[in-house]
Design an enzyme around this catalytic site. Structure first.
Site, PDB file in Angstrom:
ATOM      1  N   LYS A 121       1.113  -0.828  -0.143  1.00 58.00           N
ATOM      2  CA  LYS A 121       0.153   0.086  -0.432  1.00 58.00           C
ATOM      3  C   LYS A 121       1.025   1.395   0.561  1.00 58.00           C
ATOM      4  O   LYS A 121       1.492   1.412   1.092  1.00 58.00           O
ATOM      5  CB  LYS A 121      -1.124   0.224   1.297  1.00 58.00           C
ATOM      6  CG  LYS A 121      -1.994   1.361   1.124  1.00 58.00           C
ATOM      7  CD  LYS A 121      -2.801   1.221   2.349  1.00 58.00           C
ATOM      8  CE  LYS A 121      -3.860   2.363   2.620  1.00 58.00           C
ATOM      9  NZ  LYS A 121      -5.261   2.416   3.091  1.00 58.00           N
ATOM     10  N   ASP A 226     -14.042   4.974   9.558  1.00 63.74           N
ATOM     11  CA  ASP A 226     -14.546   5.469   8.384  1.00 63.74           C
ATOM     12  C   ASP A 226     -14.523   4.107   7.585  1.00 63.74           C
ATOM     13  O   ASP A 226     -14.445   3.102   7.720  1.00 63.74           O
ATOM     14  CB  ASP A 226     -13.077   5.662   7.911  1.00 63.74           C
ATOM     15  CG  ASP A 226     -13.226   5.404   6.366  1.00 63.74           C
ATOM     16  OD1 ASP A 226     -14.795   6.223   5.916  1.00 63.74           O
ATOM     17  OD2 ASP A 226     -12.746   5.544   5.103  1.00 63.74           O
TER      18      ASP A 226
END
Length: 460
Positions: A121, A226
């Site tokens: 990532k 989130d």
């Protein structure tokens, strides 16, 4: 910007040395001056400008000459630095296809030497879509300048620390392998994002599992902030895995209840629209009680007890230090602004060292001259005393010669003392004396005063 790792195999050590020099210069420069890059890189055979031209061709650097001639790192150059470090550590040996893209990161497949596939990532804060979100969240209030690369590095460091801590406490998260700069390497989750799933065999069980994770995180002192269908992975066996952790906050945060209620509302809204669930009925069938829930069946933040531990405090020892936390919170909340365009600390340090070395060299030179004067004066005094002692034992007809010798000795001592005082004063002032350099040098032509003194000493 597309990540083309084929360019990586054609870059030399000098290329990465110059890239690292630009990265060091960006600590306190928005645009790093070309002269500073050359001084930091210190290539053996020169050629810094040629390397900069090559890096600029591959879009690893950005050139800016609006105020002065300088360069800054692009995200592609930052990617290459992180990937090169990972390869040198042996974390992976190959980079594959891109498997995910978001408003703040890109996900790629990477392979180890034994063939194991991992996920890499790369955080890319600063995209156009994410800038709009930041303006709505008031991230850049009272701040006119900022560095996206630095903020991306902090986000990667924070996500790696949270993944390590959550995995230790048994949460369904990917296995964190390694991190460097804005890059995080983790295990590849075999599943799909929940937003892509159209049907579930047991939607009520999956729903309760997800809500249970939200409550369990709060019991450990954390809120995801989130937690939605985009950050939940599910496999063929309907096993849940959480992803994306940089925005997690503690339950002691001033807006903790708002973040908690928003996460719960996202899950309720998605399952209501996608699977047509009636939450009150499903909750009664599974739990059989409404303890800790409101009238709509949603968990209440005020009823959650932190009985499982203080994971938010333990994270300070998992790699994300308090200083890094203060830096990113100051950036998010629009705290004190630092001047990115300040002068380079490395340049000041080098100049101070050079000045110190020059002054030390001058003072040591003068002190050596001073010691030479003192030793020579002592030897001359000793010789003069011996000669005067021997002359006193001579006959009375040599008294006139002795008086002349004493007068010459007195003049010699006075001149030596004068030169010694001048050298000491010059050493204190930190500068060289012109006369001290040629104290006993005869330049030719008419004899100087110093040469006369030498002749007198040789005659003694």
């Amino acid at each position: 910007m597309k990540l083309d790792v084929d360019v990586l195999r054609y870059l030399s050590k000098d290329d990465f040395r110059v890239l690292t020099a630009v990265e060091l210069g960006m600590r306190n420069h928005e645009i790093v001056p070309t002269e500073l890059i050359d001084r930091i890189a210190r290539l053996k055979h020169g050629g810094t400008y040629k390397v900069l031209k090559n890096l600029l061709k591959h879009k690893l650097l950005h050139h800016d000459s609006s105020k002065y001639d300088g360069f800054r790192l692009t995200y592609l150059g930052y990617d290459f630095l992180a990937i090169k470090t990972m390869v040198n550590k042996g974390v992976f040996v190959a980079v594959g296809r891109q498997i995910g893209v978001g408003k703040e990161s890109d996900i790629f497949e990477v392979a180890r030497e034994d063939g194991t596939v991992l996920a890499m990532k790369l955080h890319r804060l600063g995209r156009v879509s994410f800038r709009a979100v930041k303006s709505k969240r008031d991230y850049l209030r009272h701040r006119s300048s900022y560095n996206w690369l630095y903020l991306s590095r902090l986000a990667a460091l924070k996500e790696f620390a949270f993944m390590k801590a959550l995995e230790t406490h048994g949460f369904p998260v990917p296995n964190a392998v390694e991190h460097n700069r804005h890059c995080v390497v983790m295990s590849l989750v075999q599943g799909y994002p929940l937003v892509q799933v159209k049907q579930l065999q047991n939607p009520e069980t999956v729903f309760e599992t997800i809500i249970g994770l939200v409550v369990r995180l709060a019991e450990h002192g954390l809120i995801h902030c989130d937690f939605n269908e985009f950050n939940i992975m599910i496999d063929d066996d309907e096993k849940i895995t959480m992803i994306d952790f940089p925005q997690m906050v503690s339950v002691s945060h001033r807006n903790a209840q708002m973040y908690f209620d928003r996460d719960v509302e996202c899950i309720f809204k998605f399952f209501r629209k996608r699977f047509n669930l009636s939450f009150q009925e499903s909750i009664d069938d599974i739990d059989g009680s409404d303890e800790g829930r409101d009238e709509a069946g949603k968990p209440c933040f005020s009823s959650i007890e932190r009985s499982a531990g203080f994971l938010d405090r333990e994270l300070a020892a998992s790699g994300f230090t308090r200083k890094d936390e203060e830096d990113i919170q100051r950036f998010i909340e629009g705290g004190a602004e630092t001047d990115i365009n300040s002068d380079s600390e490395e340049v000041d340090l080098v100049e101070d060292l050079n000045e110190a070395n020059t002054e030390d060299g001058d003072s040591s030179h003068l002190l050596e001259q001073n010691e030479g004067y003192e030793s020579q004066g002592k030897e001359e005094s000793r010789e003069a005393c011996e000669s005067s002692g021997s002359e006193k034992e001579d006959e009375s007809d040599n008294e006139e010669n002795n008086q002349a010798a004493m007068e010459n000795e007195t003049e010699l001592v006075k001149s030596l003392n004068k030169q010694r005082r001048r050298a000491i004063a010059a050493a204190h002032r930190g500068r060289k004396t012109v006369a001290a350099r040629n104290s006993y040098k005869d330049k030719g032509g008419r004899s100087s005063h110093n040469s006369k003194i030498q002749k007198q000493l040789s005659s003694w």
